[in-house]
Design an enzyme around this catalytic site. Structure first.
Site, PDB file in Angstrom:
ATOM      1  N   HIS A  28     -20.839  69.511  27.731  1.00 25.86           N
ATOM      2  CA  HIS A  28     -19.661  70.353  27.920  1.00 25.86           C
ATOM      3  C   HIS A  28     -18.569  69.567  28.635  1.00 25.86           C
ATOM      4  CE1 HIS A  28     -17.289  73.265  30.499  1.00 25.86           C
ATOM      5  NE2 HIS A  28     -17.054  73.720  29.276  1.00 25.86           N
ATOM      6  N   SER A  29     -17.336  69.616  28.124  1.00 22.98           N
ATOM      7  CA  SER A  29     -16.177  69.039  28.788  1.00 22.98           C
ATOM      8  C   SER A  29     -16.397  67.545  29.056  1.00 22.98           C
ATOM      9  CB  SER A  29     -15.889  69.833  30.071  1.00 22.98           C
ATOM     10  OG  SER A  29     -14.609  69.560  30.567  1.00 22.98           O
ATOM     11  N   TYR A  30     -16.338  67.109  30.331  1.00 21.81           N
ATOM     12  CA  TYR A  30     -16.652  65.713  30.675  1.00 21.81           C
ATOM     13  C   TYR A  30     -18.032  65.313  30.175  1.00 21.81           C
ATOM     14  CZ  TYR A  30     -18.643  62.152  33.854  1.00 21.81           C
ATOM     15  OH  TYR A  30     -19.313  61.063  34.385  1.00 21.81           O
TER      16      TYR A  30
END
Length: 237
Positions: A76-78
């Site tokens: 998720h995300s980073y």
């Protein structure tokens, strides 16, 4: 039974997957939600040497020591930076890559480059503590509450979010096994609101395979829409 390894994004920890993991486990699957070094319940390990490579090594070690194979690896995300690096280093253990509203880097790219406006905004609020440049202190994130709007969810998150070393976002990803990496099937689950801003070329493998899906919610979709996220992940089992 499928094996899922769910990797969180910046300032979060494995705790953020609590709801999604419960649904996947109830369906009979093996689920791991590791926390990256220096964050969450591992915040006491924070130090100046933590960077993207540290976090990639964290997850490669989980795959090795838990003897996990044919893993559905979710970032998720980073965490998209992290799982791409993990798949490059442990290609034989990863069966499927899932980008959950995540960064989709190429070789030599950093998150600070890939998401320049957000990272610049985060760095403008940086604090140096014990020699570590930290960003994303709760309440200073560029995207308020990571798109979460429910007051109870915000309160729950606020007690668990931890600042993140900027070095992780600034370090370019180095890939050494791209020929094998690109053979791993990909799924992209993105927020509807960000879909139009994504690079079509990077989504193409998932789109061509019918595995580009969107959920109309905020960035922390594993918190705001856990059932929808789990249902999509279950399609891959």
């Amino acid at each position: 039974m499928a094996t899922y390894v769910l990797v969180h994004g910046g300032a979060h920890g494995g705790w953020c997957y609590r709801y999604v993991a419960a649904i996947l486990r109830a369906a009979g699957h093996d689920v791991h939600t590791p926390t990256l070094t220096g964050l969450g319940e591992r915040a006491h390990l924070l130090g100046p040497g933590i960077d993207l490579d540290t976090h990639i090594t964290d997850i490669v070690a989980v795959l090795h020591y838990e003897d996990l194979r044919d893993v559905i690896l979710v970032g998720h995300s980073y965490g998209g930076m992290v799982v791409t690096g993990v798949a490059d280093r442990a290609t034989d253990r990863v069966g499927h890559l899932v980008y959950l509203d995540a960064a989709t880097p190429v070789n030599g790219e950093s998150l600070a480059e890939l998401a320049a406006p957000l990272m610049a905004a985060a760095r403008s609020q940086a604090r140096v503590v014990d020699g570590v440049e930290l960003v994303l202190y709760p309440g200073t994130e560029p995207l308020p509450h990571y798109g979460v709007t429910d007051p109870d969810d915000i309160a729950w998150m606020s007690e668990r979010l931890t600042p993140h070393p900027f070095a992780c976002f600034d370090q370019p990803l180095v890939l050494a096994n791209e020929t094998e990496l690109v053979k791993i099937p990909q799924t992209h689950i993105v927020c509807t609101s960000t879909l139009a801003t994504r690079d079509p070329a990077r989504l193409a493998p998932a789109r061509d395979a019918g595995r580009l899906w969107d959920v109309d919610t905020g960035h922390d979709l594993m918190i705001t829409e856990p059932q929808a996220v789990a249902d999509l992940l279950l399609r891959l089992a």
